[in-house]
Design an enzyme around this catalytic site. Structure first.
Site, PDB file in Angstrom:
ATOM      1  N   ASP A 130       2.079   8.018  -8.272  1.00 17.53           N
ATOM      2  CA  ASP A 130       1.185   7.183  -9.101  1.00 17.53           C
ATOM      3  C   ASP A 130      -0.293   7.882  -9.398  1.00 17.53           C
ATOM      4  OD1 ASP A 130       2.567   5.130  -9.783  1.00 17.53           O
ATOM      5  OD2 ASP A 130       2.367   4.041  -7.880  1.00 17.53           O
ATOM      6  N   HIS A 180       1.879   5.774   1.368  1.00 18.13           N
ATOM      7  CA  HIS A 180       3.255   5.006   0.761  1.00 18.13           C
ATOM      8  C   HIS A 180       3.861   4.429   2.148  1.00 18.13           C
ATOM      9  CE1 HIS A 180       7.157   4.941  -0.630  1.00 18.13           C
ATOM     10  NE2 HIS A 180       6.660   5.011  -1.720  1.00 18.13           N
TER      11      HIS A 180
HETATM   12  N1  ACO Z   1      -6.542   4.238   1.184  1.00 17.33           N
HETATM   13  C1  ACO Z   1      -7.218   3.958   2.386  1.00 17.33           C
HETATM   14  N2  ACO Z   1      -6.872   3.684   3.500  1.00 17.33           N
HETATM   15  C2  ACO Z   1      -5.555   3.361   3.518  1.00 17.33           C
HETATM   16  C3  ACO Z   1      -4.815   3.450   2.311  1.00 17.33           C
HETATM   17  C4  ACO Z   1      -5.380   3.909   0.963  1.00 17.33           C
HETATM   18  N3  ACO Z   1      -4.719   4.160  -0.131  1.00 17.33           N
HETATM   19  N4  ACO Z   1      -3.465   3.190   2.453  1.00 17.33           N
HETATM   20  C5  ACO Z   1      -3.350   2.893   3.597  1.00 17.33           C
HETATM   21  N5  ACO Z   1      -4.511   2.838   4.245  1.00 17.33           N
HETATM   22  C6  ACO Z   1      -4.988   2.728   5.754  1.00 17.33           C
HETATM   23  C7  ACO Z   1      -5.047   1.229   5.860  1.00 17.33           C
HETATM   24  O1  ACO Z   1      -6.395   0.556   5.784  1.00 17.33           O
HETATM   25  C8  ACO Z   1      -4.560   1.097   7.539  1.00 17.33           C
HETATM   26  O2  ACO Z   1      -5.641   1.483   8.243  1.00 17.33           O
HETATM   27  P1  ACO Z   1      -6.144   1.173   9.545  1.00 17.33           P
HETATM   28  O3  ACO Z   1      -4.703   1.334  10.513  1.00 17.33           O
HETATM   29  O4  ACO Z   1      -7.365   1.610   9.967  1.00 17.33           O
HETATM   30  O5  ACO Z   1      -5.915  -0.594   9.568  1.00 17.33           O
HETATM   31  C9  ACO Z   1      -3.607   2.230   7.484  1.00 17.33           C
HETATM   32  O6  ACO Z   1      -3.873   3.255   6.338  1.00 17.33           O
HETATM   33  C10 ACO Z   1      -2.189   1.703   7.340  1.00 17.33           C
HETATM   34  O7  ACO Z   1      -2.041   0.939   6.214  1.00 17.33           O
HETATM   35  P2  ACO Z   1      -1.210  -0.190   5.755  1.00 17.33           P
HETATM   36  O8  ACO Z   1      -1.585  -1.042   4.909  1.00 17.33           O
HETATM   37  O9  ACO Z   1      -0.419  -0.655   6.881  1.00 17.33           O
HETATM   38  O10 ACO Z   1       0.044   0.674   5.228  1.00 17.33           O
HETATM   39  P3  ACO Z   1       1.440   0.237   4.097  1.00 17.33           P
HETATM   40  O11 ACO Z   1       2.428   1.052   4.673  1.00 17.33           O
HETATM   41  O12 ACO Z   1       1.363  -1.166   4.536  1.00 17.33           O
HETATM   42  O13 ACO Z   1       0.836   0.393   2.796  1.00 17.33           O
HETATM   43  C11 ACO Z   1       0.753   1.065   0.407  1.00 17.33           C
HETATM   44  C12 ACO Z   1       1.373   1.296   1.837  1.00 17.33           C
HETATM   45  C13 ACO Z   1       0.452  -0.474   0.122  1.00 17.33           C
HETATM   46  C14 ACO Z   1       1.118   1.921  -0.519  1.00 17.33           C
HETATM   47  C15 ACO Z   1      -0.897   1.592   0.975  1.00 17.33           C
HETATM   48  O14 ACO Z   1      -0.967   2.857   1.272  1.00 17.33           O
HETATM   49  C16 ACO Z   1      -1.898   1.353  -0.320  1.00 17.33           C
HETATM   50  O15 ACO Z   1      -2.429   0.711  -0.489  1.00 17.33           O
HETATM   51  N6  ACO Z   1      -1.809   2.711  -1.191  1.00 17.33           N
HETATM   52  C17 ACO Z   1      -2.757   2.414  -2.194  1.00 17.33           C
HETATM   53  C18 ACO Z   1      -1.894   1.812  -3.448  1.00 17.33           C
HETATM   54  C19 ACO Z   1      -0.864   2.563  -3.849  1.00 17.33           C
HETATM   55  O16 ACO Z   1      -1.125   3.789  -4.348  1.00 17.33           O
HETATM   56  N7  ACO Z   1       0.413   2.156  -4.123  1.00 17.33           N
HETATM   57  C20 ACO Z   1       1.491   2.824  -4.761  1.00 17.33           C
HETATM   58  C21 ACO Z   1       2.667   2.927  -3.741  1.00 17.33           C
HETATM   59  S1  ACO Z   1       3.947   3.754  -4.479  1.00 17.33           S
HETATM   60  C22 ACO Z   1       4.633   3.237  -5.442  1.00 17.33           C
HETATM   61  O17 ACO Z   1       4.648   1.862  -5.487  1.00 17.33           O
HETATM   62  C23 ACO Z   1       5.216   3.808  -6.541  1.00 17.33           C
END
Ligand code: ACO
Length: 428
Positions: free
Chosen positions: A362, A305
């Site tokens: 979710d 998140h």
């Molecule tokens: N699975 C694996 N790796 C992940 C995940 C994940 N779900 N989420 C983040 N990471 C990793 C990224 O690859 C990145 O790794 P790195 O540092 O090696 O490059 C690091 O964690 C940081 O990730 P960001 O994309 O910068 O995190 P951000 O805060 O931008 O994204 C988000 C948040 C979009 C929710 C992300 O965690 C994600 O894509 N999760 C899966 C989708 C999801 O469940 N969305 C629902 C959000 S809650 C809602 O809307 C109610």
């Protein structure tokens, strides 16, 4: 409370006022930055940018705190209902008994779509995604209420009630249309969430049995999604509202923003991921290895998140409810077993722990909805129904802010510098 932050630009010290929120969050007011320095800020994804002051929802992502108008989400989840919470979000305080009755009556009075709108559903192919239908229909609804444009302040309570009430009617109609089922009209005797389940699953002449625990579980899902401060869809609603577009147009834009798999579409993506893992006979370990390798750019959907970096308080509540619903329905679900396994491994795995990736709401809400019988492509629609009061509250805040200006970010241009037009002959 205000203060001052001094910054040094090319040897010149410039002071910027700070503003402190009621929970101690500090923002630096940089509205004079460009005038004074010629610079702008650059913050892709807006992780460090406050777009507004808001009195609606407070989140402390480090501590896992979520409060609507000062009330802790766990207390509201235990004691309130989606409709009472909607009133709280929109109007700022919990309603008195009389206010709640008035609000509920207004919702009931406005639950029917204009009859002509029913014909619009016929224009969509059966394969249309319900989110496409939802955004189109919400926008279309504004054309049936012309005073939404020129009397928007005066008629706000009616339009807000109409939107909360009708979004659920539109959602149920779109479900039934896609399946070639006859439309079921809402009943005046049923409460909000029960009425939705009735419109979804009853048949002409045969009402479904509304199990209280199922109604309660769905009501809780709506309540937990009701607002989440300046997320992608809410910011979209505020952005559109800032141009003085009407409530329905603003909410319709919110639906579009919510649709994406990194936002509201994540609940659908979680179930698709679990189905795929199950289909391949994997217990989750192979999939997690791919996620960690970053092969195929895979993510563990339902984890992570932007704001919560320890736990998502909504996930804790919904997880408990998920176990209850499955136990009450006497359902075991192989996908839930995979979800539990993924959660167990990920919570102890350095990849996820070091990046502070925890299950979000979710991760579990999809499993409850599946158990209730809500089809996969309707999951994000459920989220939109829940989020409607939050969008409306944010729209109202923009509308009532005397200092509100049209939202218009700037950019750092990185394209070509000035060049001369060449004719087709010159270009070869
Ligand atoms: N699975 C694996 N790796 C992940 C995940 C994940 N779900 N989420 C983040 N990471 C990793 C990224 O690859 C990145 O790794 P790195 O540092 O090696 O490059 C690091 O964690 C940081 O990730 P960001 O994309 O910068 O995190 P951000 O805060 O931008 O994204 C988000 C948040 C979009 C929710 C992300 O965690 C994600 O894509 N999760 C899966 C989708 C999801 O469940 N969305 C629902 C959000 S809650 C809602 O809307 C109610």
């Amino acid at each position: 409370m205000t203060g001052n932050v001094e910054m040094n630009f090319d040897g010149k010290t410039i002071g910027f006022p700070t503003i402190v929120g009621s929970e101690g969050e500090v923002g630096v007011n940089i509205t004079a930055l460009r005038n004074q320095t010629g610079c702008i800020t650059l913050d892709p994804g807006y992780g460090n940018t406050g777009s507004c002051e808001s009195a609606i929802t407070f989140i402390d992502g480090e501590e896992g705190i979520l409060r609507y108008r000062g009330y802790d989400i766990a207390e509201l989840a235990a004691k309130s209902t989606f409709i009472e919470t909607s009133y709280l979000l929109i109007y700022g305080n919990l309603p008195s008994r009389a206010q709640l009755v008035d609000f509920s009556n207004l919702l009931t009075e406005n639950q029917m779509l204009h009859e002509d709108m029913r014909h619009l559903f016929d224009g969509f192919p059966p394969t249309a995604h319900p989110m496409a239908i939802l955004s189109a229909m919400i926008n279309a609804a504004s054309s049936y209420h012309p005073n939404i444009i020129n009397k928007r302040e005066e008629r706000f309570p009616w339009h807000a009630a109409r939107l909360i009430s009708q979004v659920r009617t539109i959602a149920a109609y779109s479900y039934r249309k896609a399946r070639g089922l006859p439309t079921i009209y809402p009943k005046t005797t049923l409460k909000y969430t029960a009425n939705f389940l009735h419109m979804m699953f009853s048949h002409p002449g045969e009402d479904i049995e509304l199990k209280p625990e199922i109604v309660r579980a769905l009501d809780l899902i709506f309540l937990l999604h009701a607002d989440h401060e300046q997320n992608c869809s809410t910011s979209t609603v505020r952005m559109v509202a800032s141009s003085r577009a009407n409530l329905f147009a603003s909410a319709s834009a919110g639906v579009c923003a919510l649709w994406g798999p990194l936002h509201g579409g994540a609940n659908q993506a979680v179930l698709e991921m679990l189905q795929e893992i199950h289909h391949e006979g994997d217990d989750g370990s192979k999939f997690l290895a791919q996620v960690k390798d970053k092969t195929g750019n895979r993510r563990l959907m339902g984890f992570g998140h932007r704001v919560y970096k320890n736990f998502d308080p909504r996930a804790v509540i919904i997880k408990e409810q998920c176990d209850k619903v499955l136990a009450q329905l006497h359902k075991s679900d192989p996908l839930l077993d995979i979800a539990k396994k993924l959660e167990e491994i990920a919570l102890h795995d350095d990849y996820f722990v070091s990046r502070k990736l925890y299950p979000n709401v979710d991760f579990y809400s999809g499993i409850i909805m599946r158990a209730i019988g809500i089809p996969l492509d309707m999951f994000t629609v459920m989220f939109a129904i829940g989020r409607m009061p939050g969008w409306i509250a944010n729209f109202k805040e923009v509308m009532e802010d005397p200092e509100s200006r049209i939202a218009r970010p700037r950019q750092i241009y990185t394209g070509p510098t000035l060049r001369s037009y060449k004719t087709l002959d010159q270009r070869g």
